[in-house]
Design a protein around this motif. Structure first.
Motif, short mmCIF file in Angstrom:
data_model
loop_
_atom_site.label_atom_id
_atom_site.label_comp_id
_atom_site.label_asym_id
_atom_site.label_seq_id
_atom_site.Cartn_x
_atom_site.Cartn_y
_atom_site.Cartn_z
N UNK A 77 -4.92 -5.79 -7.15
CA UNK A 77 -5.91 -6.56 -6.39
C UNK A 77 -6.39 -5.84 -5.12
N UNK A 78 -5.81 -4.69 -4.81
CA UNK A 78 -6.07 -4.03 -3.52
C UNK A 78 -7.53 -3.61 -3.36
N UNK A 79 -8.15 -3.02 -4.36
CA UNK A 79 -9.53 -2.55 -4.23
C UNK A 79 -10.51 -3.71 -4.01
N UNK A 80 -10.38 -4.76 -4.80
CA UNK A 80 -11.26 -5.92 -4.64
C UNK A 80 -11.02 -6.59 -3.29
N UNK A 81 -9.78 -6.67 -2.88
CA UNK A 81 -9.46 -7.27 -1.59
C UNK A 81 -10.05 -6.44 -0.45
N UNK A 82 -9.97 -5.12 -0.56
CA UNK A 82 -10.55 -4.26 0.48
C UNK A 82 -12.06 -4.48 0.59
N UNK A 83 -12.75 -4.64 -0.53
CA UNK A 83 -14.20 -4.91 -0.50
C UNK A 83 -14.48 -6.26 0.15
#
Length: 151
Positions: A77-83
């Motif tokens: 989930x890290x990439x979507x959360x960063x966006x």
């Protein structure tokens, strides 16, 4: 005399073993104006009731120019959360309020500042796949690492 020395040696070995067995319950990171954390991997124990996140900004630039924080999330989930964190904006510290994907996060800080926060230890499971990153716009691609969770 030999019995005393043997007892003392055994006591010291036992104390050393107990010290080594103490779980690590803190994620301690430093980051500067070079957009890098000082570590790419940190280890904490799933046995911790609370895990502390500690960040030291070793740079000189202000938060508006080179802010840093620590956000912990499941790696998937890290990439979507960063966006989504960038969309949350500066007023929210680039952390979406109430987002269940945020397992733990510090506030955003600038050069010379420190921040700490805590999160429930039961949010991390031994053997799970977790990432820490900085959610300031443009930082998460370079400023990230792995959280290893031991039993």
């Amino acid at each position: 005399m030999n019995i005393r020395k043997t007892f003392l040696a055994l006591a010291l070995v036992g104390a050393a073993g107990a010290a080594q067995a103490a779980p690590n319950c803190a994620i301690k990171l430093k980051a500067g104006d070079n957009m890098q954390f000082d570590q790419k991997e940190v280890t904490v124990s799933a046995a911790c009731k609370t895990i502390t996140l500690e960040l030291e900004h070793t740079g000189k630039l202000p938060v508006a120019a080179m802010g840093h924080n620590i956000v912990v999330a499941a790696t998937a989930e890290a990439d979507a959360l960063a966006r989504d964190a960038v969309k949350a904006g500066a007023a929210a510290g680039y952390v979406p309020a109430g987002d269940a994907r945020v397992l733990g996060a510090t506030k955003m800080i600038g050069g010379g500042e420190t921040a700490s926060a805590s999160m429930p230890g039961n949010r991390l499971k031994a053997g799970g796949d977790y990432t820490f990153f900085c959610s300031f716009p443009g930082h998460s691609a370079l400023m990230r690492g792995k959280v290893v969770v031991t039993p």
